[in-house]
Design an enzyme around this catalytic site. Structure first.
Site, PDB file in Angstrom:
ATOM      1  N   HIS A 194      44.506  38.494  31.538  1.00  0.00           N
ATOM      2  CA  HIS A 194      44.613  37.336  32.519  1.00  0.00           C
ATOM      3  C   HIS A 194      46.133  36.323  33.188  1.00  0.00           C
ATOM      4  O   HIS A 194      46.026  36.138  33.836  1.00  0.00           O
ATOM      5  CB  HIS A 194      43.504  36.153  31.821  1.00  0.00           C
ATOM      6  CG  HIS A 194      42.480  36.570  31.536  1.00  0.00           C
ATOM      7  ND1 HIS A 194      41.456  35.411  32.171  1.00  0.00           N
ATOM      8  CD2 HIS A 194      41.622  37.559  31.867  1.00  0.00           C
ATOM      9  CE1 HIS A 194      40.393  36.419  31.111  1.00  0.00           C
ATOM     10  NE2 HIS A 194      40.356  37.160  31.940  1.00  0.00           N
ATOM     11  N   HIS A 227      37.524  47.166  30.977  1.00  0.00           N
ATOM     12  CA  HIS A 227      35.779  47.926  31.002  1.00  0.00           C
ATOM     13  C   HIS A 227      35.600  48.613  30.769  1.00  0.00           C
ATOM     14  O   HIS A 227      34.122  49.011  30.719  1.00  0.00           O
ATOM     15  CB  HIS A 227      35.274  47.479  32.487  1.00  0.00           C
ATOM     16  CG  HIS A 227      35.734  46.027  32.616  1.00  0.00           C
ATOM     17  ND1 HIS A 227      34.813  44.761  33.346  1.00  0.00           N
ATOM     18  CD2 HIS A 227      36.185  45.123  32.460  1.00  0.00           C
ATOM     19  CE1 HIS A 227      35.015  43.405  33.020  1.00  0.00           C
ATOM     20  NE2 HIS A 227      35.745  43.480  32.824  1.00  0.00           N
TER      21      HIS A 227
END
Length: 730
Positions: A268, A98
């Site tokens: 993920h 991020h």
């Protein structure tokens, strides 16, 4: 340009409907926020001092010890924020992702290059929920190593160490990101007045696709890094829209489909999403918290504190794989082998759960490994199975795990380093030797001798090329530089290659003539050097004195140039060349500020450059607007003298949309000059006029000359990282 400074964003204009300077500010979101900028009226300050050299400090870092401390931190679970599965690795991967994932290709802004995740608005975006805890977990390490490691570098290195500590593949790491110490207040994140979690729809009209998404923006909703994982506008049934959003937003952040699949699946493979509680109990984001919270945000008022088992972040709950603290091949197997049904998380978010999962394919609970819970997929994950293009890539990676590992490692490296610019800026022992196309590689140049420079200068001066042609070509080459991601510039001479040689702003026919002539005159000198030297010759013919020239640039090849990557850098307007092929939704003068900001120019530097370029005849297509001089091709301050001449009166030209103006003599009514908005703003705006007056004063000729030469040289050398970083690579 040197190794001491970090990059700061500037005004957020880019063609595509952006309302410059009208985006939401931190004060809009958090009215009670302390306005410290009142103490910095002349821009950001650095508490380390102007002489602090971060590259030098980084090179003195005990890199091995730092990595060992980061590795130990991964499993040092703290009671105030317990580690899922006893491992903070997934948390730090998300933090690094991020930090870097705000990068966008349109203007090169965003990214991890300056540690902006520490400041509002990014520290308080809904998509960055609870990353304040990740940064606090890192504080003891930052405190220990001090100025030898910036927060910006530490964010990314922590993500790398996290992947390595869980057995995942890493391609390398380059340090050198210098911190800034206040928000990039002028960067445009959007104009909406609500966050993604407040029920707002996607930024695009489904009927028109991404044509209506404002120019530089890449994220689909305010406060997101990429896309809404629940679906467009939270709709989990819009598969077509979900795939569309993913492809376009990742493309606007420099990723192709294969890189998108690799990053999504690889990221993920680790960790979980958090939605095992009531989101309505969460307190304010860090920027809106009270003093006692000490910068912590999203604090739950529930009795259990909203940590560990009860954490709520995205609202989605669960892990993607059955072994969430190790690198495995399970993500694609679970995604492709199971059918999924839509369910609601405890926090009410839409997510997909495998139907009748085998016990061995269930995950341990993050807070108790003896408890088995179902895995899950988001609507975004499901597109790797449902979209035909993504599905083909997923199948490939599922059956060739080595290819997946390599693709993820490379995509992660690109994600976390894309905004660092040329490889010369990379520092540390883990910089990969391989040159990558997205790094815009340039072969090393050779420093020409003084005799060679003198000989080529004479040939150029005798070539018949005009001042205008030489100045415009040098400017076209060097002014592609942007400090946001350190791309572009004169080094490499990419102005002679596609796509830049064909950009309308560069006047392809004129450019080709100049390039062909310089190629015939330069001898062993690089074309990149010859182009800049041609600009020096043009200025000297125009009367400039003591124009510096530093050679040693290299020439890039077509094979080293990613045309698609450079396409997005084509100017839609360039006030320095008075170029505006069509009226834009953004004011011309605002586009001018944006361009100057990306070049790293101050107000006086922008002002003196435009005034000088006008009288030198640097306008696109030899346009006469702003050419306020009777001494064309000479470096004079005539632009400012005649602009501020009160014997003239200005009026808009009918039908020009207030883009063109004509000056007439107040007494005779005869036409004197023509101008654009980018010319007249230097007389109408009080701040720009104040600077223009300095250059228009009697006796200001020498100051104008010296300031123009200094600003010109700054632009010509803006990308010379091969020189400024050379001492750090010995």
């Amino acid at each position: 340009m040197d190794a001491k400074t970090g990059s700061m964003g500037g005004c957020p204009m880019h063609e595509g409907g952006v309302r410059a300077l009208l985006g939401r500010t931190n004060k809009d979101w958090w009215p009670e926020m302390l306005a410290t900028e009142i103490l910095n009226p002349n821009g950001p300050t650095n508490p380390l001092g102007d002489d602090f050299d971060y590259a030098e400090a980084f090179n003195a870092l005990d890199y091995k010890a730092l990595k060992a401390d980061l590795t130990a931190l991964m499993t040092d679970s703290q009671p105030w924020w317990p580690a899922d599965y006893g491992h903070y690795g997934p948390f730090f991967i998300r933090m690094a992702w991020h930090a870097a994932g705000t990068y966008r290709t349109a203007d090169g802004r965003g990214g991890a290059n300056s540690g902006q995740q520490r400041f509002a608005p990014l520290d308080s975006w809904p998509d960055n929920g609870n990353l304040d805890k990740a940064r606090r977990l890192l504080w003891p390490i930052k405190q220990k190593y001090g100025n030898n490691i910036s927060w910006a570098d530490l964010f990314i290195l922590a993500g790398n160490v996290a992947i390595e500590s869980m057995g995942g593949p890493v391609f390398g790491f380059g340090g050198g990101r210098a911190d800034v110490f206040e928000p990039e207040r002028d960067i445009y994140w959007g104009s909406e007045d609500k966050w993604v979690n407040e029920g707002v729809q996607t930024r695009i009209d489904p009927a028109h696709g991404f044509e209506q998404l404002e120019g530089p923006l890449a994220a689909i909703q305010m406060g997101l890094i990429y896309v809404n994982p629940e679906g467009p506008g939270g709709n989990p049934h819009d598969d077509e829209g979900m795939a569309r959003d993913m492809k376009e937003t990742f493309a606007r952040m420099a990723m192709n489909d294969e890189e998108t699949v690799a990053l999504t699946a690889g990221g993920h493979t680790f960790g979980k999403a958090h939605g095992n509680g009531d989101a309505s109990t969460l307190g304010a984001a860090p920027a809106g918290g009270d003093l006692a919270a000490q910068g912590f945000g999203w604090v739950s008022n529930q009795a259990h504190g909203g940590i560990g088992e009860h954490t709520v972040t995205s609202g989605i709950e669960g892990s993607w794989t059955n072994v969430p603290n190790k690198w495995t091949e399970n993500y694609f197997r679970l995604l492709l082998d199971y059918d999924y049904e839509l369910v609601k998380s405890p926090a009410g978010a839409n997510q997909w759960q495998p139907i009748n999962p085998k016990e061995e394919d269930m995950a341990p609970a993050a807070w108790d490994p003896s408890i088995k819970v179902p895995t899950m997929m988001t609507t975004a994950d499901m597109q790797l199975k449902r979209d035909p293009a993504y599905r083909a890539i997923s199948e490939k990676f599922r059956h060739d795990h080595e290819a997946f590992k390599d693709a993820f490692a490379r995509a992660w490296f690109k994600l976390t380093h894309r905004d660092m610019g040329p490889k010369a800026r990379y520092l540390g022992p883990e910089v990969p030797a391989e040159d990558l196309i997205w790094q815009d590689p340039i072969p090393a140049g050779t420093m020409p001798s003084d005799a060679d420079v003198a000989a080529v200068k004479k040939k150029i001066a005798d070539s018949g090329l005009t001042v205008s042609q030489l100045v415009k070509t040098a400017w076209a080459s060097a002014s592609t530089y942007r400090k946001s991601d350190h791309r572009g510039g004169a080094n490499g001479a990419r102005v002679a290659l596609a796509p830049q040689k064909d950009w309308d702003v560069n006047e392809p026919a004129m450019l080709a003539k100049v390039i062909d002539t310089l190629n015939g005159l330069r001898g062993s000198m690089s074309l990149a050097d010859a182009i800049v030297l041609g600009g020096v010759v043009g200025l000297e013919v125009a009367g400039a004195r003591n124009v510096p020239f530093t050679g040693g640039r290299g020439d890039a090849t077509a094979e080293q140039t990613d045309c698609d990557s450079f396409d997005v850098m084509e100017p839609q307007a360039d006030a320095f060349r008075n170029y505006l092929p069509r009226k834009l939704a953004v004011k011309t003068e605002e586009m001018m500020l944006d361009k100057a900001s990306l070049l790293g120019l101050s107000v006086p530097e922008m002002t003196v450059l435009i005034g000088g370029l006008r009288v030198l005849g640097a306008n696109h297509g030899d346009r006469g607007h702003g050419h306020f001089t009777k001494r064309s091709g000479q470096l004079t301050n005539d632009f400012f003298v005649n602009l501020l001449d009160m014997t003239n009166v200005w009026n808009a030209v009918d039908g020009s949309g207030d883009e063109e103006y004509v000056a007439t003599d107040r007494k005779s009514g005869s036409e004197c000059w023509r101008a654009t908005r980018a010319d007249l703003v230097f007389g109408s705006n009080s701040e720009l006029r104040a600077v223009s007056e300095i250059y228009a004063q009697n006796g200001a000729e020498k100051k104008f000359h010296d300031d123009f030469v200094a600003a010109w040289t700054k632009v010509m050398n803006a990308d010379r990282f091969d020189l400024t970083y050379a001492k750090y690579h010995k």
